[in-house]
Design an enzyme around this catalytic site. Structure first.
Site, PDB file in Angstrom:
ATOM      1  N   CYS A   1      13.872 111.896  59.362  1.00 47.41           N
ATOM      2  CA  CYS A   1      12.595 112.160  59.357  1.00 47.41           C
ATOM      3  C   CYS A   1      12.476 112.264  60.064  1.00 47.41           C
ATOM      4  CB  CYS A   1      12.541 109.590  59.475  1.00 47.41           C
ATOM      5  SG  CYS A   1      10.912 109.584  59.499  1.00 47.41           S
TER       6      CYS A   1
ATOM      7  N   CYS B   1       1.667 100.486  63.995  1.00 48.16           N
ATOM      8  CA  CYS B   1       2.115 101.066  63.957  1.00 48.16           C
ATOM      9  C   CYS B   1       2.124 101.754  65.447  1.00 48.16           C
ATOM     10  CB  CYS B   1       1.735 102.813  63.184  1.00 48.16           C
ATOM     11  SG  CYS B   1       2.808 103.977  63.282  1.00 48.16           S
TER      12      CYS B   1
ATOM     13  N   GLU C   1       9.201 112.180  68.166  1.00 45.65           N
ATOM     14  CA  GLU C   1      10.856 111.715  67.389  1.00 45.65           C
ATOM     15  C   GLU C   1      11.471 111.874  66.259  1.00 45.65           C
ATOM     16  OE1 GLU C   1       8.783 107.460  68.788  1.00 45.65           O
ATOM     17  OE2 GLU C   1       9.796 107.933  66.987  1.00 45.65           O
TER      18      GLU C   1
ATOM     19  N   CYS D   1      -0.453 110.216  66.927  1.00 54.30           N
ATOM     20  CA  CYS D   1      -1.345 110.085  65.708  1.00 54.30           C
ATOM     21  C   CYS D   1      -2.464 109.588  65.738  1.00 54.30           C
ATOM     22  CB  CYS D   1      -0.619 109.645  64.944  1.00 54.30           C
ATOM     23  SG  CYS D   1      -1.180 109.425  62.918  1.00 54.30           S
TER      24      CYS D   1
ATOM     25  N   CYS E   1       8.318 103.433  64.325  1.00 52.84           N
ATOM     26  CA  CYS E   1       7.837 105.298  64.033  1.00 52.84           C
ATOM     27  C   CYS E   1       6.829 104.863  65.712  1.00 52.84           C
ATOM     28  CB  CYS E   1       7.134 105.787  63.514  1.00 52.84           C
ATOM     29  SG  CYS E   1       8.284 106.550  62.607  1.00 52.84           S
TER      30      CYS E   1
ATOM     31  N   CYS F   1      -3.740 103.226  62.698  1.00 53.94           N
ATOM     32  CA  CYS F   1      -3.309 101.880  62.110  1.00 53.94           C
ATOM     33  C   CYS F   1      -2.278 101.240  62.421  1.00 53.94           C
ATOM     34  CB  CYS F   1      -1.932 102.311  60.949  1.00 53.94           C
ATOM     35  SG  CYS F   1      -2.731 103.414  59.611  1.00 53.94           S
TER      36      CYS F   1
END
Length: 350
Positions: free
Chosen positions: A109, A123, A96, A116, A340, A120
């Site tokens: 961004c 997220c 993205e 990832c 995100c 977390c």
């Protein structure tokens, strides 16, 4: 007979391009010419490079490739200020990239990894785990894709936030290649001070970044005022607890003279109470730092809720009462998949 694999030129510095051209007998100055075509002018075909002779272009086409992105999906906010793109690389891996049209300029961004590994709990980027790192060229390609769109409006990119999917400092060398390359005059000639990098708090890499001698803005994801809560929200805290993260941030501020931004995502009933505000104030008082409060963009798979406006205001005011530098993130793109990783996860799940 096996045909030799072609070399990717996109993502090389001008000097590296010149070195790669040597076997073809092209002059060293051609390296900068080609870099300008790729980065300044957005050219993706060798035949368009008109200051090279036809036979030189043929040699380039036979020996090298130029990476191209394809758009898999896009979302645009109703107010026209935020656009989110899902961009795919030649191997069909996608990330993205978000364009934010602010009153002070256009900001993009960008992502540094496909997925990832940080885990977390709030997220969407971590839902599918980490697929792979992006190369410096792939990181740069996102920026230039948006810049080409803006050129059609006679605008340009004014600032970059490295806050998309992935942990930038876990892909350190490629991220540094990108940052140095976009600063080059034959690329976007973007000031280092126009770049912000956000990290979950990888302490060794924060210290390494401080010694690089480039004054980018560092943003550290905190999201909790004590180790117990931060470990619940961010597993990386087991490796690098708050005390180490704050110490590394202070060292970065001391060496670079740049104020650290500590990001704090407000989650209803988890970290948004007055006791948390008071702990956070004690943690950061006396540091060259500002606190960026971010009301959570809820991710359905996570089951976490956004605090009430009154709770957000109370938290902000408690910090201001302690004379801390506090900002409340201006919300953009709330009518699209704002968090995100949400758009990528949505497309992959279909």
């Amino acid at each position: 007979m096996i045909t030799p694999a072609k070399t990717e030129l996109f993502g090389l510095f001008a000097a590296e391009t010149a070195e790669a051209l040597k076997p073809l007998g092209l002059e060293p100055y051609r390296g900068k010419q080609i870099a300008e075509w790729l980065y300044k002018h957005g050219v993706r075909e060798f035949d368009t490079m008109t200051n090279l002779a036809k036979d030189q272009r043929t040699k380039l086409r036979n020996s090298f490739t130029i990476m191209k992105l394809s758009q898999k999906a896009a979302q645009h906010s109703r107010d026209g200020k935020t656009s989110k793109f899902l961009l795919a690389f030649p191997d069909d891996m996608a990330v993205e990239t978000v364009l934010m049209r602010q009153h002070y300029g256009n900001s993009v961004c960008i992502s540094t990894q496909v997925g990832c590994a940080m885990g977390c709990s709030f997220c969407a980027s971590t839902l599918g785990g980490l697929a792979r790192n992006l190369t410096g060229g792939e990181i740069l390609a996102q920026v230039l894709y948006i810049n080409e769109l803006l050129k059609q409006e006679e605008h340009k990119i004014d600032s970059i936030v490295i806050m998309g999917s992935g942990e930038p400092l876990a892909n350190y060398d490629n991220v540094m290649r990108f940052i140095r390359l976009i600063h080059e005059p034959y690329c976007l000639n973007l000031s280092y001070r126009s770049i912000t990098l956000s990290t979950a708090g990888l302490v060794p890499e924060i210290n390494k970044l401080a010694d690089e001698g480039i004054p980018i803005t560092l943003s550290i994801s905190l999201h909790a005022p004590n180790n117990e809560l931060r470990t619940r929200l961010m597993p990386v805290n087991k490796r690098y607890p708050l005390e180490q993260v704050i110490a590394a941030g202070s060292r970065y501020a001391q060496i670079t003279g740049r104020r650290i931004t500590y990001e704090y995502t407000l989650i209803a009933g988890i970290n948004d109470q007055p006791v948390h505000a008071r702990e956070l104030a004690m943690l950061l008082k006396g540091h060259l730092a500002s606190i960026n409060l971010i009301p959570i963009n809820p991710v359905p798979e996570r089951g976490l809720l956004r605090p009430a406006p009154s709770d957000i205001s109370r938290f902000e005011q408690l910090l201001k009462n302690e004379h801390l530098n506090v900002t409340l993130r201006r919300e953009m793109g709330t009518d699209i998949d704002a968090a995100c990783g949400q758009l990528r996860h949505k497309i992959l799940s279909e």
